[in-house]
Design a protein around this motif. Structure first.
Motif, PDB file in Angstrom:
ATOM      1  N   THR A   4       0.862  -1.184   0.000  1.00 33.99           N
ATOM      2  CA  THR A   4       0.000   0.000   0.000  1.00 33.99           C
ATOM      3  C   THR A   4       0.897   1.233   0.000  1.00 33.99           C
ATOM      4  N   ALA A   5       0.299   2.382  -0.240  1.00 34.85           N
ATOM      5  CA  ALA A   5       1.064   3.634  -0.217  1.00 34.85           C
ATOM      6  C   ALA A   5       1.721   3.837   1.148  1.00 34.85           C
ATOM      7  N   ALA A   6       1.004   3.516   2.214  1.00 30.75           N
ATOM      8  CA  ALA A   6       1.554   3.693   3.563  1.00 30.75           C
ATOM      9  C   ALA A   6       2.757   2.785   3.804  1.00 30.75           C
ATOM     10  N   ILE A   7       2.694   1.560   3.319  1.00 37.29           N
ATOM     11  CA  ILE A   7       3.813   0.632   3.509  1.00 37.29           C
ATOM     12  C   ILE A   7       4.995   1.061   2.648  1.00 37.29           C
ATOM     13  N   ILE A   8       4.736   1.521   1.430  1.00 41.18           N
ATOM     14  CA  ILE A   8       5.815   2.015   0.570  1.00 41.18           C
ATOM     15  C   ILE A   8       6.512   3.195   1.245  1.00 41.18           C
ATOM     16  N   HIS A   9       5.739   4.089   1.809  1.00 42.70           N
ATOM     17  CA  HIS A   9       6.312   5.248   2.512  1.00 42.70           C
ATOM     18  C   HIS A   9       7.179   4.781   3.684  1.00 42.70           C
ATOM     19  N   ALA A  10       6.656   3.862   4.486  1.00 42.77           N
ATOM     20  CA  ALA A  10       7.411   3.360   5.638  1.00 42.77           C
ATOM     21  C   ALA A  10       8.670   2.625   5.196  1.00 42.77           C
ATOM     22  N   ALA A  11       8.566   1.831   4.145  1.00 40.10           N
ATOM     23  CA  ALA A  11       9.732   1.098   3.640  1.00 40.10           C
ATOM     24  C   ALA A  11      10.789   2.067   3.127  1.00 40.10           C
ATOM     25  N   THR A  12      10.364   3.114   2.462  1.00 37.52           N
ATOM     26  CA  THR A  12      11.289   4.119   1.942  1.00 37.52           C
ATOM     27  C   THR A  12      12.101   4.731   3.075  1.00 37.52           C
ATOM     28  N   ILE A  13      11.426   5.040   4.158  1.00 42.19           N
ATOM     29  CA  ILE A  13      12.101   5.645   5.307  1.00 42.19           C
ATOM     30  C   ILE A  13      13.005   4.636   6.010  1.00 42.19           C
ATOM     31  N   THR A  14      12.476   3.456   6.332  1.00 38.26           N
ATOM     32  CA  THR A  14      13.254   2.494   7.127  1.00 38.26           C
ATOM     33  C   THR A  14      14.430   1.907   6.356  1.00 38.26           C
ATOM     34  N   LEU A  15      14.313   1.832   5.036  1.00 37.20           N
ATOM     35  CA  LEU A  15      15.414   1.293   4.234  1.00 37.20           C
ATOM     36  C   LEU A  15      16.321   2.394   3.704  1.00 37.20           C
ATOM     37  N   GLY A  16      15.958   3.654   3.969  1.00 41.68           N
ATOM     38  CA  GLY A  16      16.770   4.782   3.530  1.00 41.68           C
ATOM     39  C   GLY A  16      16.862   4.883   2.014  1.00 41.68           C
ATOM     40  N   LEU A  17      15.750   4.621   1.342  1.00 41.22           N
ATOM     41  CA  LEU A  17      15.739   4.628  -0.116  1.00 41.22           C
ATOM     42  C   LEU A  17      15.713   6.057  -0.666  1.00 41.22           C
ATOM     43  N   THR A  18      16.413   6.244  -1.753  1.00 42.98           N
ATOM     44  CA  THR A  18      16.294   7.499  -2.481  1.00 42.98           C
ATOM     45  C   THR A  18      14.997   7.440  -3.288  1.00 42.98           C
ATOM     46  N   ARG A  19      14.609   8.565  -3.855  1.00 41.84           N
ATOM     47  CA  ARG A  19      13.419   8.580  -4.715  1.00 41.84           C
ATOM     48  C   ARG A  19      13.578   7.635  -5.893  1.00 41.84           C
ATOM     49  N   ASP A  20      14.750   7.647  -6.494  1.00 40.99           N
ATOM     50  CA  ASP A  20      15.005   6.771  -7.641  1.00 40.99           C
ATOM     51  C   ASP A  20      14.948   5.302  -7.246  1.00 40.99           C
ATOM     52  N   GLU A  21      15.508   4.966  -6.090  1.00 45.45           N
ATOM     53  CA  GLU A  21      15.457   3.577  -5.620  1.00 45.45           C
ATOM     54  C   GLU A  21      14.019   3.164  -5.328  1.00 45.45           C
ATOM     55  N   ARG A  22      13.275   4.053  -4.669  1.00 43.62           N
ATOM     56  CA  ARG A  22      11.861   3.764  -4.386  1.00 43.62           C
ATOM     57  C   ARG A  22      11.096   3.510  -5.666  1.00 43.62           C
ATOM     58  N   ASP A  23      11.293   4.378  -6.629  1.00 46.00           N
ATOM     59  CA  ASP A  23      10.575   4.241  -7.897  1.00 46.00           C
ATOM     60  C   ASP A  23      10.971   2.956  -8.625  1.00 46.00           C
ATOM     61  N   ALA A  24      12.258   2.627  -8.594  1.00 46.10           N
ATOM     62  CA  ALA A  24      12.734   1.410  -9.255  1.00 46.10           C
ATOM     63  C   ALA A  24      12.153   0.159  -8.612  1.00 46.10           C
ATOM     64  N   ILE A  25      11.962   0.194  -7.304  1.00 44.88           N
ATOM     65  CA  ILE A  25      11.429  -0.974  -6.597  1.00 44.88           C
ATOM     66  C   ILE A  25       9.917  -1.087  -6.766  1.00 44.88           C
ATOM     67  N   PHE A  26       9.213   0.026  -6.559  1.00 49.40           N
ATOM     68  CA  PHE A  26       7.755  -0.050  -6.456  1.00 49.40           C
ATOM     69  C   PHE A  26       6.976   0.435  -7.673  1.00 49.40           C
ATOM     70  N   PHE A  27       7.587   1.242  -8.547  1.00 51.35           N
ATOM     71  CA  PHE A  27       6.802   1.871  -9.600  1.00 51.35           C
ATOM     72  C   PHE A  27       7.276   1.632 -11.022  1.00 51.35           C
ATOM     73  N   ASP A  28       8.421   1.013 -11.216  1.00 46.81           N
ATOM     74  CA  ASP A  28       8.886   0.719 -12.563  1.00 46.81           C
ATOM     75  C   ASP A  28       8.336  -0.627 -12.998  1.00 46.81           C
ATOM     76  N   PHE A  29       7.347  -0.597 -13.847  1.00 46.18           N
ATOM     77  CA  PHE A  29       6.697  -1.831 -14.263  1.00 46.18           C
ATOM     78  C   PHE A  29       7.323  -2.274 -15.537  1.00 46.18           C
TER      79      PHE A  29
END
Length: 68
Positions: free
Chosen positions: A43-68
């Motif tokens: 979910t959006a909330a879990i993606i947000h929490a994962a981004t923070i706890t894993l210290g992801l950059t925007r690009d890393e977040r997008d590559a993991i969750f949004f690049d289909f």
């Protein structure tokens, strides 16, 4: 679809265990394992929490969750 290889790489590099990550993401341990295996949707909330706890950059977040 989640890039599970990249997600698991970031999880491993974080040094944080499943119990810590599940709590930080606000999910149960069984749900954490389902997310990590691609058997549950982030979910959006879990993606947000994962981004923070894993210290992801925007690009890393997008590559993991949004690049289909």
């Amino acid at each position: 679809m989640t890039n599970l290889d990249l997600l698991n790489e970031k999880i491993n590099k974080s040094g944080k265990g499943p119990t810590v990550l599940a709590a930080a993401w606000g999910v149960s341990l069984p749900t954490y394992y389902k997310l990590k295996a691609g058997k549950s949707e982030f979910t959006a909330a879990i993606i947000h929490a994962a981004t923070i706890t894993l210290g992801l950059t925007r690009d890393e977040r997008d590559a993991i969750f949004f690049d289909f």
